[in-house]
Write an enzyme that holds these catalytic residues in place. Structure first.
Site, mmCIF file in Angstrom:
data_model
loop_
_atom_site.group_PDB
_atom_site.id
_atom_site.type_symbol
_atom_site.label_atom_id
_atom_site.label_comp_id
_atom_site.label_asym_id
_atom_site.label_seq_id
_atom_site.Cartn_x
_atom_site.Cartn_y
_atom_site.Cartn_z
ATOM 1 N N LYS A 115 -25.851 -45.631 -46.913
ATOM 2 C CA LYS A 115 -26.454 -46.400 -48.015
ATOM 3 C C LYS A 115 -27.638 -45.641 -48.631
ATOM 4 O O LYS A 115 -27.748 -45.538 -49.841
ATOM 5 C CB LYS A 115 -26.947 -47.775 -47.520
ATOM 6 C CG LYS A 115 -25.864 -48.668 -46.956
ATOM 7 C CD LYS A 115 -26.386 -50.070 -46.639
ATOM 8 C CE LYS A 115 -27.425 -50.108 -45.541
ATOM 9 N NZ LYS A 115 -26.937 -49.717 -44.203
ATOM 10 N N ARG A 155 -29.848 -58.776 -45.806
ATOM 11 C CA ARG A 155 -29.154 -58.478 -44.562
ATOM 12 C C ARG A 155 -28.657 -59.760 -43.895
ATOM 13 O O ARG A 155 -28.260 -59.726 -42.722
ATOM 14 C CB ARG A 155 -30.116 -57.779 -43.610
ATOM 15 C CG ARG A 155 -29.898 -56.268 -43.530
ATOM 16 C CD ARG A 155 -30.927 -55.736 -42.567
ATOM 17 N NE ARG A 155 -30.576 -54.494 -41.951
ATOM 18 C CZ ARG A 155 -30.933 -53.302 -42.411
ATOM 19 N NH1 ARG A 155 -31.562 -53.182 -43.548
ATOM 20 N NH2 ARG A 155 -30.639 -52.225 -41.716
ATOM 21 N N ARG A 172 -28.371 -38.295 -36.039
ATOM 22 C CA ARG A 172 -29.060 -38.266 -37.337
ATOM 23 C C ARG A 172 -30.479 -37.696 -37.223
ATOM 24 O O ARG A 172 -31.193 -37.980 -36.266
ATOM 25 C CB ARG A 172 -29.129 -39.695 -37.900
ATOM 26 C CG ARG A 172 -29.898 -39.785 -39.202
ATOM 27 C CD ARG A 172 -29.587 -41.022 -39.967
ATOM 28 N NE ARG A 172 -30.161 -42.234 -39.391
ATOM 29 C CZ ARG A 172 -30.089 -43.425 -39.983
ATOM 30 N NH1 ARG A 172 -29.434 -43.573 -41.125
ATOM 31 N NH2 ARG A 172 -30.630 -44.478 -39.402
ATOM 32 N N ARG A 181 -35.284 -40.983 -35.863
ATOM 33 C CA ARG A 181 -35.861 -42.327 -35.934
ATOM 34 C C ARG A 181 -35.900 -42.960 -34.548
ATOM 35 O O ARG A 181 -34.961 -42.808 -33.767
ATOM 36 C CB ARG A 181 -35.020 -43.202 -36.885
ATOM 37 C CG ARG A 181 -35.405 -43.034 -38.334
ATOM 38 C CD ARG A 181 -34.471 -43.716 -39.290
ATOM 39 N NE ARG A 181 -34.125 -45.094 -38.956
ATOM 40 C CZ ARG A 181 -33.469 -45.920 -39.768
ATOM 41 N NH1 ARG A 181 -33.107 -45.500 -40.990
ATOM 42 N NH2 ARG A 181 -33.167 -47.133 -39.401
ATOM 43 N N ARG A 207 -28.286 -53.007 -33.124
ATOM 44 C CA ARG A 207 -28.210 -53.049 -34.599
ATOM 45 C C ARG A 207 -26.789 -53.356 -35.053
ATOM 46 O O ARG A 207 -26.581 -54.041 -36.061
ATOM 47 C CB ARG A 207 -28.699 -51.721 -35.191
ATOM 48 C CG ARG A 207 -30.217 -51.581 -35.104
ATOM 49 C CD ARG A 207 -30.673 -50.138 -35.179
ATOM 50 N NE ARG A 207 -30.494 -49.539 -36.476
ATOM 51 C CZ ARG A 207 -30.448 -48.212 -36.678
ATOM 52 N NH1 ARG A 207 -30.560 -47.375 -35.664
ATOM 53 N NH2 ARG A 207 -30.292 -47.755 -37.896
HETATM 54 P P1 AMP Z 1 -32.718 -49.453 -42.212
HETATM 55 O O1 AMP Z 1 -33.611 -48.332 -42.547
HETATM 56 O O2 AMP Z 1 -32.156 -50.143 -43.420
HETATM 57 O O3 AMP Z 1 -31.654 -49.074 -41.208
HETATM 58 O O4 AMP Z 1 -33.635 -50.555 -41.495
HETATM 59 C C1 AMP Z 1 -34.290 -50.285 -40.263
HETATM 60 C C2 AMP Z 1 -34.763 -51.585 -39.630
HETATM 61 O O5 AMP Z 1 -35.709 -52.226 -40.503
HETATM 62 C C3 AMP Z 1 -33.695 -52.629 -39.361
HETATM 63 O O6 AMP Z 1 -32.992 -52.401 -38.163
HETATM 64 C C4 AMP Z 1 -34.524 -53.907 -39.334
HETATM 65 O O7 AMP Z 1 -35.207 -54.027 -38.105
HETATM 66 C C5 AMP Z 1 -35.566 -53.646 -40.412
HETATM 67 N N1 AMP Z 1 -35.075 -54.157 -41.729
HETATM 68 C C6 AMP Z 1 -34.713 -53.405 -42.808
HETATM 69 N N2 AMP Z 1 -34.314 -54.195 -43.819
HETATM 70 C C7 AMP Z 1 -34.421 -55.472 -43.377
HETATM 71 C C8 AMP Z 1 -34.150 -56.748 -43.933
HETATM 72 N N3 AMP Z 1 -33.637 -56.889 -45.167
HETATM 73 N N4 AMP Z 1 -34.399 -57.848 -43.179
HETATM 74 C C9 AMP Z 1 -34.903 -57.743 -41.938
HETATM 75 N N5 AMP Z 1 -35.157 -56.583 -41.340
HETATM 76 C C10 AMP Z 1 -34.928 -55.448 -42.032
#
Ligand code: AMP
Length: 216
Positions: free
Chosen positions: A13, A88, A127, A160, A171
């Protein structure tokens, strides 16, 4: 062009959002990036978000929805936006719908980048991300020219904290239980475009472009 990108963690994404934002000259808003920046700066938001992110759980809506509302209210979102990582859950999707309505904006499409669990696990466990520009690499499938250094900007690459086997597993559970219902949600609203995400980033981008061109 107001777009959402959905799909499991590691679907690509962020990679596709960056390309789309460049093509349409519109902002890329990634909730995960906003949280990581807040964590880096040790702000109160960052401290709160870290508790959840480290466990692979969703940051509570009280925190996340207000943050997105503030970002979408800025002038640069009028002409378009690429939302990556929000919503989400169905509750967040309903909140987004209210926010957009208040701003007199509407979604043009929701792009679902479809990738299976096994591929997600392989991608996330290798990654590496650039600490400067956020570009993604993979130690095996897409290694940088110099180990640990970003090809795009020369920034330092890091792994990360949530890309470890235990958190990746959680996740995926969170994705399947809370996020995947969005696919049906947006299908019912006739907004969903499904793209096979298990090809190269270039091929995924071409397919997204083709689908979006067909909308215009
Ligand atoms: P990402 O970088 O999109 O993989 O997000 C990393 C982490 O940030 C996720 O595993 C969640 O813990 C938190 N996070 C990101 N976007 C959201 C969201 N829309 N709602 C809640 N938690 C989020």
């Amino acid at each position: 062009m107001h777009l959402l990108l959905v799909g499991p963690p590691g679907a690509g994404k962020g990679t596709q959002a960056k390309r789309l934002a460049k093509k349409y000259s519109i902002p890329h808003v990634a909730t995960g990036d906003i949280f990581r920046e807040a964590i880096k700066n040790e702000t109160p938001l960052g401290k709160k978000a870290k508790e959840y992110i480290d466990q692979g759980k969703l940051v509570p809506d009280e925190v996340t929805v207000g943050m997105v509302e503030e970002r979408l209210s800025r002038d640069d979102c009028q002409k378009g936006i690429i939302l990556d990582g929000f919503p989400r859950s169905v509750d967040q999707a309903n909140a987004l719908s209210d926010i957009l309505q208040d701003l007199e904006l509407a979604l043009d499409a929701v792009v679902n980048i479809d990738v299976g669990d096994e591929e997600v696990i392989n991608r996330l466990s290798g990654r590496r991300v650039c600490s400067e520009c956020g570009a993604s690499f993979h130690v095996e499938f897409n290694p940088p020219q110099d180990a640990g250094v970003c090809d795009e900007c020369g920034g330092e690459l890091y792994q990360r904290d949530d890309d470890n086997p235990e958190t990746i597993k959680e996740r995926l559970v969170v994705y399947s239980e809370q996020t995947s219902p969005l696919i049906e949600y947006y299908q019912e609203r006739d907004l969903l475009l499904v793209i096979d995400g298990e090809t190269t980033p270039e091929q995924v981008f071409e397919r997204i472009e083709k689908e979006l061109d067909a909308l215009e």
